[in-house]
Write an enzyme that holds these catalytic residues in place. Structure first.
Site, PDB file in Angstrom:
ATOM      1  N   SER A  35       0.836  -1.214   0.000  1.00  0.00           N
ATOM      2  CA  SER A  35       0.000   0.000   0.000  1.00  0.00           C
ATOM      3  C   SER A  35       0.865   1.257   0.000  1.00  0.00           C
ATOM      4  O   SER A  35       0.595   2.225  -0.723  1.00  0.00           O
ATOM      5  CB  SER A  35      -0.886   0.022   1.251  1.00  0.00           C
ATOM      6  OG  SER A  35      -1.812  -1.023   1.227  1.00  0.00           O
ATOM      7  N   ASP A 331      -6.662  -8.277   4.621  1.00  0.00           N
ATOM      8  CA  ASP A 331      -5.938  -9.161   3.697  1.00  0.00           C
ATOM      9  C   ASP A 331      -5.373 -10.396   4.394  1.00  0.00           C
ATOM     10  O   ASP A 331      -4.781 -11.260   3.738  1.00  0.00           O
ATOM     11  CB  ASP A 331      -4.788  -8.387   3.038  1.00  0.00           C
ATOM     12  CG  ASP A 331      -5.310  -7.320   2.088  1.00  0.00           C
ATOM     13  OD1 ASP A 331      -6.440  -7.466   1.586  1.00  0.00           O
ATOM     14  OD2 ASP A 331      -4.588  -6.326   1.860  1.00  0.00           O
ATOM     15  N   ARG A 362     -12.478 -14.983  -1.431  1.00  0.00           N
ATOM     16  CA  ARG A 362     -11.538 -15.628  -0.495  1.00  0.00           C
ATOM     17  C   ARG A 362     -12.242 -16.521   0.531  1.00  0.00           C
ATOM     18  O   ARG A 362     -11.575 -17.375   1.116  1.00  0.00           O
ATOM     19  CB  ARG A 362     -10.672 -14.563   0.198  1.00  0.00           C
ATOM     20  CG  ARG A 362      -9.650 -13.990  -0.756  1.00  0.00           C
ATOM     21  CD  ARG A 362      -8.752 -12.941  -0.141  1.00  0.00           C
ATOM     22  NE  ARG A 362      -7.681 -12.595  -1.088  1.00  0.00           N
ATOM     23  CZ  ARG A 362      -6.919 -11.522  -1.006  1.00  0.00           C
ATOM     24  NH1 ARG A 362      -7.095 -10.661  -0.019  1.00  0.00           N
ATOM     25  NH2 ARG A 362      -5.979 -11.308  -1.895  1.00  0.00           N
TER      26      ARG A 362
HETATM   27  C1  S3P Z   1      -5.613  -1.499   0.031  1.00  0.00           C
HETATM   28  C2  S3P Z   1      -6.843  -1.573   0.622  1.00  0.00           C
HETATM   29  C3  S3P Z   1      -7.578  -2.837   0.840  1.00  0.00           C
HETATM   30  C4  S3P Z   1      -6.687  -4.056   0.683  1.00  0.00           C
HETATM   31  C5  S3P Z   1      -5.771  -3.946  -0.492  1.00  0.00           C
HETATM   32  C6  S3P Z   1      -4.901  -2.712  -0.405  1.00  0.00           C
HETATM   33  C7  S3P Z   1      -4.978  -0.171  -0.134  1.00  0.00           C
HETATM   34  O1  S3P Z   1      -8.622  -2.928  -0.094  1.00  0.00           O
HETATM   35  O2  S3P Z   1      -7.482  -5.240   0.574  1.00  0.00           O
HETATM   36  O3  S3P Z   1      -4.932  -5.098  -0.576  1.00  0.00           O
HETATM   37  O4  S3P Z   1      -3.754  -0.118  -0.416  1.00  0.00           O
HETATM   38  O5  S3P Z   1      -5.677   0.831   0.010  1.00  0.00           O
HETATM   39  P1  S3P Z   1     -10.066  -2.268   0.183  1.00  0.00           P
HETATM   40  O6  S3P Z   1      -9.847  -0.840   0.402  1.00  0.00           O
HETATM   41  O7  S3P Z   1     -10.882  -2.529  -1.034  1.00  0.00           O
HETATM   42  O8  S3P Z   1     -10.576  -3.008   1.393  1.00  0.00           O
END
Ligand code: S3P
Length: 449
Positions: A35, A331, A362
């Site tokens: 992220s 995650d 999942r």
């Molecule tokens: C992320 C937010 C999450 C996560 C993804 C990365 C991000 O998704 O599942 O792997 O970097 O903002 P969601 O915001 O759809 O929950």
């Protein structure tokens, strides 16, 4: 201009058998946070001047973001161990000359749609079979309110072409789903929008965008009222280039933490793990289950809390996982399900509808994979209920392949399951792991030898 292809073209699945292992020992480091890596490139590309990044995750998802930012005018290159990004300035993104290939990456897609929404450019987003099934309506809705137009898909999935609007219209948007991607898309659109763009988060999600935008000098206010977070982004922002050290990804560390908890005799230190409270829920849940996870040398890296984690083999006990913790470990559920399969007693999870729209569904993918490996699983609409073995290794499977459905986290979770099984687990395709954790297979087997 060339197409922004990023992933190497390997057209054959790469199956791999993960077998019962010896204890995990020693010290390891996991790759940089996915992220934070995406956001470093995007914000670097919007700053005027040179942003330098170390520890960047060089997985395919982040490289898809890098390629997209290059095709909209930024320079993104690696010199030695450092990534350097020369930004175009907020408002300065150029018209891409070819479709933006997002590969497997939902984060690249949704955040970049936010950026494009308030620039006067038109961009086509394409993705692989997994990404092309995932819902984009959740970003199309607020970004359309800001003035962007979307064409080409009746059901809100890729491929999609969008046309940004400059100047865009500032909005106040209450998130209907707990999603950091939707929050970030609206915030990023707000950077090049006159006035104040407001996002209201009823349930807090990862806050890397807020932290990093402030680091780059944007005017971002966060207020908490009755448990809701109200985030205000002041538009027409000027971003100043930064030097960023990306901490290790807690979502990648998770696989090593669970492997060390499950495999007898393990005593492993995972260095430099990001422990932002909006991300670290899994470690709390595993401790509640009896896992020995000790934080050493807590410090700050790149504006984020970080520590080394010492993990020792532990007897785990099943619990009811509080659904309120879900966003801070969204995650990590696939690998928690593996841990629960070897715990003593029953683990119940709920409130996890969002897991059905990740890189795969999942809940059903892990229910099928773990059942195939001999675990006792009940699949409900919003979670799994797992009756653990009480520490006995799972049976594994000697004659069937686990379906990973183009989902890196299913593949890595079932790799961990293989280490904690009698007959091993064969994963049908390890290629998707490169989206978030290059060299995972060698690293896991190296730690366990
Ligand atoms: C992320 C937010 C999450 C996560 C993804 C990365 C991000 O998704 O599942 O792997 O970097 O903002 P969601 O915001 O759809 O929950």
């Amino acid at each position: 201009m060339p197409l922004s292809k990023t992933a190497p073209v390997i057209d054959q699945p790469a199956p791999h058998r993960f077998s019962a292992s010896g204890p995990l020992k020693g010290r390891i480091r996991v790759p940089g946070d996915k992220s934070i890596s995406h956001r470093s490139i995007m914000l670097g590309a919007l700053a005027v001047g040179e942003t330098r990044v170390t520890g960047l995750l060089e997985g395919e998802d982040v490289m898809a973001t890098a390629a997209a930012m290059r095709s909209m005018g930024a320079r993104v290159e690696k010199i030695g161990e450092e990534w350097r990004i020369h930004g175009v300035g907020v408002g300065g993104l150029l018209q891409p000359q070819a479709a933006l290939d997002m590969g497997n990456s939902g984060t690249s897609t949704r955040l970049l749609m936010g950026l494009v929404a308030s620039h006067g450019v038109t961009a086509t987003f394409t993705g692989d079979a997994s990404l092309s099934k995932r819902p984009m309506g959740r970003v199309i809705e607020p970004l359309s309110q800001m003035g962007a137009q979307f064409h080409g898909s009746a059901d809100g999935t890729l491929p999609l072409t969008m046309q940004g609007l400059c100047p865009a219209v500032p909005i106040e948007y209450r998130l209907p789903v707990a999603s950091a991607q939707v929050k970030s898309a609206v915030m990023l659109a707000g950077l090049n929008t006159p006035g104040i763009t407001t996002v209201i988060e009823p349930v807090p999600t990862r806050d890397h965008s807020e932290r990093m935008l402030r680091g780059f000098g944007a005017d971002v206010e966060v207020e908490e009222i009755d448990g809701e977070r109200i985030i205000r982004v002041h538009g027409d922002a000027d971003l100043r280039p930064q030097t960023i050290d990306v901490p290790g990804d807690p979502s990648s560390a998770a696989f090593f933490v669970v492997a060390a908890l499950l495999v007898e005799g393990s005593d492993l230190v995972i260095e430099n793990v990001g422990l932002n409270p909006t991300r670290a829920g899994l470690f709390d849940v595993l401790r509640q289950m009896g896992g020995s996870i000790e934080e050493q040398d807590r410090r700050e890296v790149g504006g984020e809390p970080v520590a080394d984690l010492r993990v020792k083999h532990s007897t785990l006990t099943g619990i009811d996982v509080d659904p309120a913790i879900a966003p801070s470990m969204i995650d990590e559920f696939p690998v928690l399900f593996v841990a629960a399969s070897l715990a003593e007693g029953i683990t119940t999870t709920s409130g996890l509808e969002e897991l059905r729209v990740k890189e795969s569904d999942r809940l059903s993918a892990m229910a099928a994979a773990l059942t195939g490996a001999g675990a006792q699983i009940e699949e409900r609409e919003d979670g799994l209920v797992i009756t653990g073995t009480g520490g006995e290794p799972l049976r594994g499977s000697s004659n069937s392949r686990t379906k990973t459905l183009l989902d890196h986290r299913i593949a890595m979770s079932m790799a961990v399951c293989g280490l904690a099984s009698r007959d091993g687990v064969e994963v049908d395709d390890t290629r998707p792991i490169a989206t978030s954790f290059p060299n995972f297979v060698a690293r896991l087997e190296g730690a366990a030898s």
